[in-house]
Write a protein that holds these residues in place. Structure first.
Motif, PDB file in Angstrom:
ATOM      1  N   GLN A  96     -13.331   9.893   9.191  1.00 34.95           N
ATOM      2  CA  GLN A  96     -12.046   8.948   8.246  1.00 34.95           C
ATOM      3  C   GLN A  96     -11.152   9.942   8.077  1.00 34.95           C
ATOM      4  OE1 GLN A  96     -13.026   8.066   4.097  1.00 34.95           O
ATOM      5  NE2 GLN A  96     -15.076   8.466   4.813  1.00 34.95           N
ATOM      6  N   TYR A  97     -11.177  11.045   7.822  1.00 36.85           N
ATOM      7  CA  TYR A  97     -10.098  11.965   7.542  1.00 36.85           C
ATOM      8  C   TYR A  97      -9.360  12.505   8.582  1.00 36.85           C
ATOM      9  CZ  TYR A  97     -11.288  11.964   2.624  1.00 36.85           C
ATOM     10  OH  TYR A  97     -11.334  11.170   1.267  1.00 36.85           O
ATOM     11  N   PRO A  98     -10.102  12.794   9.617  1.00 35.29           N
ATOM     12  CA  PRO A  98      -9.419  13.449  10.825  1.00 35.29           C
ATOM     13  C   PRO A  98      -8.729  12.467  11.386  1.00 35.29           C
ATOM     14  CG  PRO A  98     -11.885  13.755  11.065  1.00 35.29           C
ATOM     15  CD  PRO A  98     -11.449  13.492   9.641  1.00 35.29           C
ATOM     16  N   LEU A  99      -9.358  11.237  11.849  1.00 36.52           N
ATOM     17  CA  LEU A  99      -8.666  10.070  12.185  1.00 36.52           C
ATOM     18  C   LEU A  99      -7.478   9.551  11.739  1.00 36.52           C
ATOM     19  CD1 LEU A  99     -11.874   7.973  13.702  1.00 36.52           C
ATOM     20  CD2 LEU A  99     -10.345   9.634  14.855  1.00 36.52           C
ATOM     21  N   SER A 100      -7.715   9.443  10.435  1.00 33.05           N
ATOM     22  CA  SER A 100      -6.560   9.062   9.594  1.00 33.05           C
ATOM     23  C   SER A 100      -5.371  10.060   9.712  1.00 33.05           C
ATOM     24  CB  SER A 100      -6.706   8.937   8.092  1.00 33.05           C
ATOM     25  OG  SER A 100      -6.857  10.377   7.375  1.00 33.05           O
ATOM     26  N   TRP A 101      -5.176  11.464  10.042  1.00 35.46           N
ATOM     27  CA  TRP A 101      -4.130  12.011  10.031  1.00 35.46           C
ATOM     28  C   TRP A 101      -3.488  11.592  11.385  1.00 35.46           C
ATOM     29  CZ3 TRP A 101      -1.803  15.389   6.968  1.00 35.46           C
ATOM     30  CH2 TRP A 101      -2.282  15.533   5.864  1.00 35.46           C
ATOM     31  N   LEU A 102      -4.165  10.912  12.080  1.00 31.42           N
ATOM     32  CA  LEU A 102      -3.269  10.264  13.386  1.00 31.42           C
ATOM     33  C   LEU A 102      -2.363   9.423  13.161  1.00 31.42           C
ATOM     34  CD1 LEU A 102      -6.383  10.013  16.073  1.00 31.42           C
ATOM     35  CD2 LEU A 102      -4.724  11.965  15.882  1.00 31.42           C
ATOM     36  N   MET A 103      -2.237   8.676  11.865  1.00 36.16           N
ATOM     37  CA  MET A 103      -1.525   7.842  11.499  1.00 36.16           C
ATOM     38  C   MET A 103      -0.081   8.340  10.983  1.00 36.16           C
ATOM     39  SD  MET A 103      -0.486   4.707  10.951  1.00 36.16           S
ATOM     40  CE  MET A 103      -1.938   3.619  11.199  1.00 36.16           C
ATOM     41  N   PHE A 150       0.871  -1.113  -0.018  1.00 32.71           N
ATOM     42  CA  PHE A 150       0.069  -0.167  -0.071  1.00 32.71           C
ATOM     43  C   PHE A 150       0.879   1.166   0.182  1.00 32.71           C
ATOM     44  CE2 PHE A 150       0.114  -2.000   4.150  1.00 32.71           C
ATOM     45  CZ  PHE A 150       0.500  -1.141   4.920  1.00 32.71           C
ATOM     46  N   ALA A 151       0.502   2.319  -0.651  1.00 31.18           N
ATOM     47  CA  ALA A 151       1.335   3.455  -1.099  1.00 31.18           C
ATOM     48  C   ALA A 151       1.469   4.304   0.155  1.00 31.18           C
ATOM     49  CB  ALA A 151       0.732   3.997  -2.154  1.00 31.18           C
ATOM     50  N   SER A 152       0.542   4.207   1.287  1.00 31.48           N
ATOM     51  CA  SER A 152       0.639   5.404   2.319  1.00 31.48           C
ATOM     52  C   SER A 152      -0.152   4.618   3.517  1.00 31.48           C
ATOM     53  CB  SER A 152      -0.070   6.501   1.842  1.00 31.48           C
ATOM     54  OG  SER A 152      -0.380   7.286   3.040  1.00 31.48           O
ATOM     55  N   TYR A 153       0.648   4.841   4.645  1.00 31.88           N
ATOM     56  CA  TYR A 153      -0.063   4.343   5.986  1.00 31.88           C
ATOM     57  C   TYR A 153      -1.487   5.172   6.329  1.00 31.88           C
ATOM     58  CZ  TYR A 153       4.100   1.582   6.777  1.00 31.88           C
ATOM     59  OH  TYR A 153       5.161   0.468   6.675  1.00 31.88           O
ATOM     60  N   ARG A 154      -1.161   6.257   5.923  1.00 27.84           N
ATOM     61  CA  ARG A 154      -2.269   7.304   6.345  1.00 27.84           C
ATOM     62  C   ARG A 154      -3.322   6.945   5.307  1.00 27.84           C
ATOM     63  NH1 ARG A 154      -0.377  12.826   7.004  1.00 27.84           N
ATOM     64  NH2 ARG A 154       0.342  12.139   9.093  1.00 27.84           N
ATOM     65  N   GLU A 155      -3.317   6.676   4.055  1.00 26.00           N
ATOM     66  CA  GLU A 155      -4.403   6.580   3.071  1.00 26.00           C
ATOM     67  C   GLU A 155      -5.012   5.123   3.331  1.00 26.00           C
ATOM     68  OE1 GLU A 155      -6.903   7.157  -0.119  1.00 26.00           O
ATOM     69  OE2 GLU A 155      -5.600   8.407   1.303  1.00 26.00           O
TER      70      GLU A 155
END
Length: 279
Positions: A196-203, A175-180
């Motif tokens: 999904q967007y604000p939580l993914s920025w925690l990665m 997978f290209a990006s852990y965040r994605e």
């Protein structure tokens, strides 16, 4: 809506921030399901130590006859080498030695997995290979699947000396990006879809292969992905392929996530790729 729904929404970002999102990446299993001899393979247990003192475990599969090269195998994010061994169990009879490494927290390896700590485990495994007399004069390849493909790509992209020692690299279902990938998984749950967007920025995304996959060149690179993979969609591999520099190849297959080598035609294709890039 029920109060519990809102309580869960509030709990999720707190849990993710406290855990560093590690629960979304690593699913280790301590139980060893089988050993290579059950599959008729000759092997040796390998015990080594990461730079921070964590003791790690792996298996070194011996090639049938005179070895033509060695494959460093990095498995996916669940279970351990005993459940992933079938992905590479076919290689020894074709003349390739295989080193399977369990990251910290997996199988018989000590510690708990996390980023960037598991990258130090990969470094320790690679150093073991460089110090092993049966490997030093042979072609050396890396084969990573899923999370293991991500670790392999980033590790080699960040270390010129690693790239120079390798003959080629195979990435299966990266997978290209852990965040994605985190955002995509959060979007699949009703309770986390709105965030999904604000939580993914925690990665943390610092160690995503999309960051440095272009640095692999001129190391020959093969990326494999299944168009029917529901765990890691093929668009991740396509994005990595576009970001990589030549020489590179992209193979689109069919089938379940990291079930690539259950198909003989895929084994033959990878074997041809390895032989093509032997030095």
């Amino acid at each position: 809506m029920p109060r519990r729904f809102f309580q869960n929404l509030l709990f999720i970002p707190l849990a993710l921030s406290l855990s560093g999102c590690a629960n979304l990446l690593f699913y280790p299993d301590r139980a060893m399901r089988l050993t290579p001899d059950v599959l008729g393979l000759k092997y040796e247990d390998v015990n080594l130590t990461a730079s921070d003192g964590t003791r790690l475990h792996g298996w070194f599969l011996l090639a049938d006859g005179e070895p033509r090269g060695t494959v460093f195998f990095l498995h996916g994010n669940a279970q351990n080498i005993s459940t992933h061994i079938r992905s590479v169990a076919w290689l020894p009879e074709t003349g390739y030695q295989v080193f399977l490494l369990d990251y910290r927290g997996y199988g018989l390896s000590e510690g708990s997995p996390g980023l960037p700590e598991v990258l130090t485990d990969v470094a320790a495994g690679f150093q073991w290979l460089l110090n092993e007399p049966r490997v030093t004069t042979k072609n050396l390849f890396v084969l990573g699947q899923s999370l293991g493909a991500n670790l392999a790509a980033y590790f080699a992209g960040a270390n010129p000396e690693v790239r120079h020692r390798l003959s080629a690299m195979v990435l299966d279902a990266p997978f290209a990006s852990y965040r994605e990938i985190t955002r995509e998984k959060l979007s699949q749950l009703l309770i986390t879809w709105p965030l999904q967007y604000p939580l993914s920025w925690l990665m943390p995304d610092d160690y995503s292969p999309i960051k440095n996959i272009a640095e692999l060149s001129p190391l020959p690179l093969l990326i494999i992905c299944s168009e029917t993979d529901e765990i890691v969609p093929a668009h991740h591999s396509i994005a990595l392929f576009k970001a990589a520099s030549e020489p590179k190849s992209l193979w689109l297959t069919q089938g379940f996530h990291i079930a690539t080598f259950g198909q003989e035609k895929n084994r033959r294709r990878v074997l041809s790729f390895l032989k093509e890039h032997e030095r």
